[in-house]
Motif scaffolding. Structure first.
Motif, short mmCIF file in Angstrom:
data_model
loop_
_atom_site.label_atom_id
_atom_site.label_comp_id
_atom_site.label_asym_id
_atom_site.label_seq_id
_atom_site.Cartn_x
_atom_site.Cartn_y
_atom_site.Cartn_z
N VAL A 1 -2.81 96.06 -78.03
CA VAL A 1 -3.01 95.96 -76.70
C VAL A 1 -4.35 95.25 -76.52
O VAL A 1 -4.80 94.20 -75.77
CB VAL A 1 -2.74 97.16 -75.93
N PHE A 2 -5.37 95.97 -77.36
CA PHE A 2 -6.72 95.53 -76.99
C PHE A 2 -7.02 94.17 -77.70
O PHE A 2 -7.55 93.48 -76.73
CB PHE A 2 -7.62 96.51 -77.94
N PRO B 1 -3.46 102.22 -87.97
CA PRO B 1 -3.76 101.03 -88.51
C PRO B 1 -4.92 101.03 -89.37
O PRO B 1 -5.85 101.59 -89.36
CB PRO B 1 -4.13 100.19 -87.05
N VAL B 2 -5.01 99.80 -90.41
CA VAL B 2 -6.39 99.47 -90.85
C VAL B 2 -6.47 97.95 -90.76
O VAL B 2 -5.36 97.12 -90.78
CB VAL B 2 -5.85 99.78 -92.61
N LEU B 3 -7.74 97.70 -90.81
CA LEU B 3 -8.08 96.24 -90.49
C LEU B 3 -8.74 95.88 -91.71
O LEU B 3 -9.93 96.49 -92.02
CB LEU B 3 -9.13 95.94 -89.36
N ILE C 1 -10.00 103.28 -82.92
CA ILE C 1 -11.15 102.87 -81.92
C ILE C 1 -12.37 102.19 -82.67
O ILE C 1 -12.97 101.28 -82.14
CB ILE C 1 -11.70 104.05 -80.98
N ALA C 2 -12.71 102.57 -84.05
CA ALA C 2 -13.65 101.83 -84.69
C ALA C 2 -13.07 100.19 -84.99
O ALA C 2 -13.85 99.23 -84.73
CB ALA C 2 -13.70 102.48 -86.11
N ILE C 3 -11.73 100.11 -85.10
CA ILE C 3 -11.20 98.55 -85.18
C ILE C 3 -11.58 97.95 -83.97
O ILE C 3 -12.05 96.70 -83.86
CB ILE C 3 -9.73 98.73 -85.52
N CYS C 4 -11.30 98.63 -82.67
CA CYS C 4 -11.39 98.12 -81.48
C CYS C 4 -12.95 97.61 -81.19
O CYS C 4 -13.31 96.70 -80.61
CB CYS C 4 -10.72 98.74 -80.53
N ARG C 5 -13.78 98.69 -81.57
CA ARG C 5 -15.08 98.25 -81.27
C ARG C 5 -15.78 97.10 -82.32
O ARG C 5 -16.48 96.53 -82.10
CB ARG C 5 -15.81 99.75 -81.88
N TYR C 6 -15.17 97.06 -83.47
CA TYR C 6 -15.35 95.72 -84.13
C TYR C 6 -15.28 94.71 -83.40
O TYR C 6 -16.29 93.69 -83.38
CB TYR C 6 -14.82 95.73 -85.54
N ASP D 1 -7.86 103.13 -70.82
CA ASP D 1 -6.46 103.02 -70.09
C ASP D 1 -5.54 102.60 -71.18
O ASP D 1 -4.45 103.08 -71.34
CB ASP D 1 -6.66 101.86 -69.00
N ILE D 2 -6.01 101.94 -72.55
CA ILE D 2 -5.04 101.47 -73.45
C ILE D 2 -4.69 102.85 -74.13
O ILE D 2 -3.43 103.01 -74.62
CB ILE D 2 -5.87 100.48 -74.22
N SER D 3 -5.62 103.67 -74.34
CA SER D 3 -5.43 104.65 -75.30
C SER D 3 -4.61 105.68 -74.70
O SER D 3 -3.59 106.09 -75.24
CB SER D 3 -6.81 105.81 -75.66
N ALA D 4 -4.72 105.95 -73.28
CA ALA D 4 -3.78 106.65 -72.56
C ALA D 4 -2.45 106.19 -72.30
O ALA D 4 -1.59 106.97 -72.63
CB ALA D 4 -4.44 106.83 -70.97
N MET D 5 -2.16 104.89 -71.99
CA MET D 5 -0.98 104.31 -72.16
C MET D 5 -0.20 104.56 -73.19
O MET D 5 1.07 104.73 -73.19
CB MET D 5 -1.11 102.72 -71.54
#
Ligand SMILES: N[C@@H](CCC(=O)N[C@@H](CS)C(=O)NCC(=O)O)C(=O)O
Length: 206
Positions: free
Chosen positions: A17-18, A53-55, A67-72, A166-170
């Motif tokens: 989603v992110f 997930p793993v990136l 969240i680490a992946i999203c922050r990247y 919102d993404i995490s909560a959804m």
């Protein structure tokens, strides 16, 4: 670059989603959780916790933790910002994400591990504790009520704007409804309004 993924698991969905919100395309590799592909020695080299997930970057670096992946990706593509830009917004979004993961997500996880679907698909892998599920179900429903109260005063989880919170909560609430039988009560109208709003964004189907 590759994202190790699974179609129904909530944490990989957070990343999908992110990425959709930022219009970023990444090659995906579907990991067969039922076959235990995430516990093989090869996969444990990518994430010692054996989770997705793993990136995996082109240089072989592996980043796990959604969240680490999203922050990247936020660092590489700051617009639109989903983790905030002002000190106050950054702190508020982080606060809400931590609450969602550490309180709501953890209790949904306990209900999941001790619930009916895991009893079917992961026979013998977990000793199920019905009393733990009773307690975590109650904690989830109490959290939904608190969230409903908060959403009476603002449009989105962390303020007026859509964010990573919102993404995490959804993702976690949709998972709880679909696979853990923990649907928010229909009377929680603020939560229902917010779910409709975030669920109708094109990224929600990623
Ligand atoms: N804190 C991690 C949690 C990752 C996680 O729990 N992934 C689940 C799928 S949603 C998983 O791999 N479960 C399989 C297992 O734990 O064996 C994150 O945010 O990415």
């Amino acid at each position: 670059m590759k994202l190790y993924d699974h179609p129904t698991a909530p944490n990989p969905r957070r990343v999908r989603v992110f990425l959709a919100e930022k219009d970023i395309e990444v090659e995906r590799v579907s990991v067969d959780l039922q076959a235990g592909e995430h516990k093989t020695p090869e996969f444990l080299q990518k994430n010692m916790n054996g989770q997705i997930p793993v990136l995996e970057l082109d240089d072989g670096t592996c980043i796990s933790e959604s969240i680490a992946i999203c922050r990247y990706f936020e660092a590489l593509h700051p617009d639109p910002s989903l983790f905030g830009t002002t000190a106050k917004d950054i702190a508020r979004i982080e606060m809400h994400m931590r609450r969602i993961e550490l309180v709501l997500g953890r209790n949904i996880g306990v209900s999941w591990v001790n619930g009916a679907v895991v009893a079917q698909i992961a026979k013998g892998r977990f000793t199920q504790i019905p009393e733990a599920k009773t307690q975590s179900d109650a904690a989830v429903n109490a959290y939904y009520e608190r969230l409903d109260g908060e959403l009476a005063n603002r449009a989105m989880i962390a303020g007026d704007d859509y964010s990573a919170a919102d993404i995490s909560a959804m993702c976690v609430i949709d998972f709880a409804e679909q696979l853990v039988n923990l649907k928010p009560d229909d009377g929680l109208s603020n939560l229902a309004r917010w779910r409709k709003q975030v669920g109708s964004r094109p990224s929600a189907s990623a």
